[in-house]
Scaffold this motif. Structure first.
Motif, PDB file in Angstrom:
ATOM      1  N   TYR A  64     -15.347   3.473  -1.545  1.00 55.09           N
ATOM      2  CA  TYR A  64     -14.108   3.592  -0.773  1.00 55.09           C
ATOM      3  C   TYR A  64     -14.230   4.846   0.090  1.00 55.09           C
ATOM      4  O   TYR A  64     -15.044   5.737  -0.177  1.00 55.09           O
ATOM      5  CB  TYR A  64     -12.877   3.662  -1.673  1.00 55.09           C
ATOM      6  CG  TYR A  64     -12.718   4.940  -2.439  1.00 55.09           C
ATOM      7  CD1 TYR A  64     -13.335   5.120  -3.682  1.00 55.09           C
ATOM      8  CD2 TYR A  64     -11.951   5.988  -1.950  1.00 55.09           C
ATOM      9  CE1 TYR A  64     -13.204   6.304  -4.391  1.00 55.09           C
ATOM     10  CE2 TYR A  64     -11.813   7.177  -2.648  1.00 55.09           C
ATOM     11  CZ  TYR A  64     -12.437   7.328  -3.875  1.00 55.09           C
ATOM     12  OH  TYR A  64     -12.306   8.498  -4.579  1.00 55.09           O
ATOM     13  N   ILE A 152     -11.948   0.728   5.052  1.00 54.14           N
ATOM     14  CA  ILE A 152     -11.509   1.055   3.691  1.00 54.14           C
ATOM     15  C   ILE A 152     -12.680   1.486   2.830  1.00 54.14           C
ATOM     16  O   ILE A 152     -12.550   2.330   1.954  1.00 54.14           O
ATOM     17  CB  ILE A 152     -10.806  -0.156   3.029  1.00 54.14           C
ATOM     18  CG1 ILE A 152      -9.648  -0.625   3.898  1.00 54.14           C
ATOM     19  CG2 ILE A 152     -10.348   0.177   1.626  1.00 54.14           C
ATOM     20  CD1 ILE A 152      -8.500   0.353   3.984  1.00 54.14           C
ATOM     21  N   TYR A 186      -6.737  -1.643  -0.155  1.00 53.19           N
ATOM     22  CA  TYR A 186      -5.594  -1.179   0.640  1.00 53.19           C
ATOM     23  C   TYR A 186      -4.339  -1.098  -0.223  1.00 53.19           C
ATOM     24  O   TYR A 186      -3.551  -0.149  -0.149  1.00 53.19           O
ATOM     25  CB  TYR A 186      -5.371  -2.090   1.839  1.00 53.19           C
ATOM     26  CG  TYR A 186      -4.186  -1.665   2.681  1.00 53.19           C
ATOM     27  CD1 TYR A 186      -2.975  -2.351   2.595  1.00 53.19           C
ATOM     28  CD2 TYR A 186      -4.274  -0.588   3.554  1.00 53.19           C
ATOM     29  CE1 TYR A 186      -1.884  -1.949   3.361  1.00 53.19           C
ATOM     30  CE2 TYR A 186      -3.198  -0.183   4.314  1.00 53.19           C
ATOM     31  CZ  TYR A 186      -1.998  -0.869   4.215  1.00 53.19           C
ATOM     32  OH  TYR A 186      -0.920  -0.478   4.970  1.00 53.19           O
ATOM     33  N   LYS A 189      -4.484   1.885  -2.285  1.00 51.86           N
ATOM     34  CA  LYS A 189      -4.185   3.064  -1.478  1.00 51.86           C
ATOM     35  C   LYS A 189      -2.687   3.219  -1.267  1.00 51.86           C
ATOM     36  O   LYS A 189      -2.133   4.321  -1.354  1.00 51.86           O
ATOM     37  CB  LYS A 189      -4.911   2.947  -0.124  1.00 51.86           C
ATOM     38  CG  LYS A 189      -4.843   4.190   0.736  1.00 51.86           C
ATOM     39  CD  LYS A 189      -5.681   4.015   1.992  1.00 51.86           C
ATOM     40  CE  LYS A 189      -5.636   5.272   2.847  1.00 51.86           C
ATOM     41  NZ  LYS A 189      -6.434   5.119   4.077  1.00 51.86           N
TER      42      LYS A 189
END
Length: 772
Positions: A64, A152, A186, A189
């Motif tokens: 990542y 990402i 995502y 995140k």
């Protein structure tokens, strides 16, 4: 989007040994685990084996993006611990290249340089991972992980199990998996951001009941109304301790808190080219280079990615460590590093000018002229800053080769690093100081001594005694002692015990005799003598002093600076004084037989004489003087008292903390004092639950050391009849000491222990200056 890997892949290795139904089940299981992951590690670590099985690969790495450091991060388990691998977003690695270019990379043989060059001339394979692990990489397939064109991470497969290259089918399937992975990462995140959003910069204050939510809401409103920061309002209006607020910010930003410290060394090597307005506008400042080589930066918001990236760009190739500071503290650091009370030039301006003059100043044969503005300003700034910080000495210490020059200053008897000067300028700084001291700048082989009258260079009315010492590598150390003119301290504020004060006053008010103050360099002997002279300085009393140099001035004294180079030494000065109708004579030091003899003769002919000796204790001074050839009968008749003195660091008045000592600690002090009988006779404080000592704590006022200022420890030997008899018989030091203690003398250690019980200092510092 779910992974919909093709099921018509016989021979590709994706699922050659599984039925189509079994393969679809595995794909669905991978999708489910990605979308249901509770945290990042479940994606990066826990589902790796399932993906390896899908692609029949030997290894997989899922990365990542760390946006702050611009790196790809992979996490893996090592035993029970989770560790990280980081690679840059650049062609320095295959995964970094794929992510940076946001394109699929399929390599048949990573050790085939021609194949790598065909993909991109900058692409390279880092072999160190194979060398460390013993694993041999060959085929590599990497796909960037994107979410709506946002990078990402990356997913990398290494080596198909059948040894064949990864196929186009593998590429399509890995691309689809990367899309699914992008959604999952995502979401993770977003969850992390939401969780962080629920965190508050002031959580620590509320969790520890230092602040309530209602008070915080009010502080935010007041800050908005008054155009202030919330931190300013919390400190000023809600009395939140600054250190607690700093701790709260440190926990939120996950960075150490760094308060302003006026004793912080100036990082000269980091400030070159940095302008004061730029640092203030962006609210950051470099503080130091750590022993590990990292540059420590103070900033008010370590999460501001834009400013963080700008700072990293300024220090390319260096590791940066951020710490959080308050805005006003950062401004104070900038002021400390770049300005002083007299000079208006900032250190960055000085360093910029020095860089322009580098070619000139590196030619040591040329020296530096007094008009060389950059060096002039730098040396002036060092002296003025040291004076403003209360320093007694400045040490200029160059190192060979490309080692920077260190500048240390001595404050309260302790040396601290003040500043580093880039190595290019070590010769220039030495030459400039020599010019100011009127020394030979071409002579580097022998020590030299000189003086600087600083008023004509920097405005301050101070004098500096300068000594140069040749050091290894053809360099020279320079030590400057600051001789600041000032008023003497009243005797009542010198830290005398009542017993010593009364006895000393009795001696200094006698019409004739001799008084010695002894101790090592820097123990305050001259200060004590001037305080005694101030006590007796009356219109009807004529006082002459011979000093080298004259450090303290007072009206009414006729003070003379001796000049041994022309033959005007202490002995010559005393002979002149005796022809000038004196009542009191003070001699800076009795270094030789002639001076001491004249002093004793003067004291026997109706004059009061003061002087100093470099001895460790009062009884030892007697044997030292007798060894110099003094007549024991004349000396015994003349001596009034001998005062031994030391300066001990005292506990900071603002932060010292009281505590109840243990019985063992109490008994140790009684033993050091000389036993219970003597202790009870002098101090008489029994061990009880109410007994309190003080210990250091640390605050901004004392630079977090716990100690601030110094006071005197005294050992006063009176010239009694019994002591005079022992002098006449040349008695041993031990006999003189025992008799003096019987008559009431307190040793330096005993005086220090009394001051421990009075709360001024602790045993650690007393032991540093006394022999127990």
């Amino acid at each position: 989007m779910a992974v919909t890997l093709s099921t018509a892949q016989t021979g590709t290795g994706a699922h050659s040994s599984s039925s189509d139904a079994e393969y679809r089940r595995k794909v669905q299981e991978v999708n489910k685990r990605i979308f249901s992951a509770a945290n990042l590690d479940e994606i990066l670590i826990d589902i790796k084996e399932d993906i390896i099985d899908l692609f029949a690969a030997q290894r997989i790495t899922i990365y990542y993006v760390d946006g702050i450091k611009r790196e790809l991060v992979s996490r893996y388990k090592s035993g029970e611990e989770v560790e990280e691998i980081r690679v840059p977003l650049s062609p320095d690695s295959i995964a970094g290249f794929a992510a940076y270019k946001q394109r699929m990379v399929n390599i048949k043989d990573v050790y085939n340089q021609r194949e790598l060059v065909k993909i991109d001339p900058a692409l390279s394979f880092d072999e160190k991972w194979d060398r460390r692990s013993g694993f041999t990489s060959k085929q590599i397939l990497v796909a960037p992980i994107l979410f709506k064109k946002m990078l990402i991470g990356a997913i990398q497969l290494v080596n198909r199990k059948d040894g064949k290259p990864f196929t186009e089918e593998d590429e399509r399937n890995l691309t689809e998996l990367a899309e699914t992975m992008g959604i999952g990462l995502y979401n993770q995140k977003k969850m992390a951001a939401a969780k962080k959003g629920r965190r508050n910069k002031y959580d620590h204050l509320m969790e520890n009941h230092i602040l309530t939510q209602k008070e915080l809401t009010r502080a935010v409103t007041l800050a908005r109304e008054n155009s202030q920061t919330v931190e300013e309002v919390l400190i000023k209006e809600f009395n939140v301790p600054k250190d607690e607020l700093g701790t709260s910010l440190a926990k939120y930003y996950d960075a150490p808190y760094r308060p302003y410290d006026k004793g912080t060394p100036i990082p000269g090597e980091l400030l070159g080219g940095l302008k004061v307005p730029f640092m203030k506008n962006n609210t950051w400042v470099p503080l130091c280079t750590t022993p590990e080589g990292d540059i420590q930066i103070a900033i008010d918001n370590p999460h501001d990615i834009q400013r963080v990236n700008e700072i990293k760009a300024l220090f390319t190739g260096k590791r940066i460590k951020f710490c959080v500071s308050f805005k006003e503290d950062i401004y104070d650091f900038i002021e400390l590093f770049t300005t002083d009370e007299v000079e208006t030039s900032s250190i960055d301006d000085i360093l910029s000018k020095m860089q322009e003059e580098e070619e000139e100043i590196e030619d040591t044969s040329m020296g530096v002229s007094e008009e060389s503005s950059a060096i002039v300003q730098l040396v002036n700034k060092v002296i003025i800053d040291a004076y403003n910080r209360g320093a007694s000495d400045i040490h200029i210490e160059p190192y060979p080769g490309k080692g920077n020059t260190e500048v240390r200053i001595r404050v309260d008897g302790r040396c601290t690093l003040y500043q580093t000067i880039p190595y290019h300028y070590k010769n220039a700084v030495a030459s400039r100081i020599k010019i100011m001291s009127d020394l030979d700048i071409a002579e580097k082989r022998k020590p030299q001594d000189g003086k600087i009258k600083f008023k004509k260079y920097g405005g301050l009315d101070i004098e500096l005694r300068v000594a140069t010492v040749p050091t290894q590598g053809g360099l020279e150390d320079i030590v400057m002692r600051i001789l600041a003119a000032g008023e003497p301290i009243p005797l009542s504020k010198m830290g005398f015990s009542k017993h010593n004060y009364d006895n000393f006053i009795t001696c200094v008010t006698r019409p004739y005799g001799i008084i010695f103050v002894c101790g090592p360099t820097g123990s305050g002997k001259t200060t004590t003598l001037h305080s005694a002279l101030k006590y007796i300085n009356k219109v009807e009393t004529k006082i002459w002093t011979a000093e080298d140099p004259v450090e303290i001035t007072q009206r009414g004294l006729r003070q003379v600076q001796v000049k041994p180079k022309i033959g005007f030494d202490f002995a010559a000065a005393m002979r002149a004084f005796l022809r000038a109708d004196p009542d009191v004579i003070m001699v800076g030091e009795m270094r030789d037989k002639e001076t001491t003899h004249i002093g004793i003769e003067a004291s026997l002919t109706g004059h009061l004489v003061f002087s100093t000796l470099h001895t460790n204790s009062a009884p030892e001074s007697i044997t030292r003087l007798l060894d110099m050839g003094m007549d024991p009968f004349n000396f015994a008749d003349a001596v009034l008292c001998i005062l031994a003195q030391r300066l001990v660091l005292t506990l900071c008045k603002d932060c010292k903390k009281s505590y109840h000592p243990s019985k063992e600690e109490y008994d140790e002090l009684v033993r050091l004092y000389g036993g219970q009988e003597l202790f009870d006779k002098s101090i008489n404080l029994p061990f009880t639950d109410d007994l309190e000592f003080n210990r250091p704590a640390g605050c901004n006022a004392c630079n977090n050391t716990g100690y601030r200022g110094r006071m005197g420890l005294h050992e006063l030997l009176m010239g009694s009849l019994d002591i005079k008899r022992l002098i006449q018989t040349r008695a041993r030091v031990e006999e003189i000491r025992e008799k003096a203690i019987q008559e009431g003398m307190r040793t330096l250690m005993q005086d220090g222990i009394e001051k421990i019980f009075q709360g001024y200092c602790d045993l650690i510092m007393v032991r540093k200056v006394c022999i127990s």
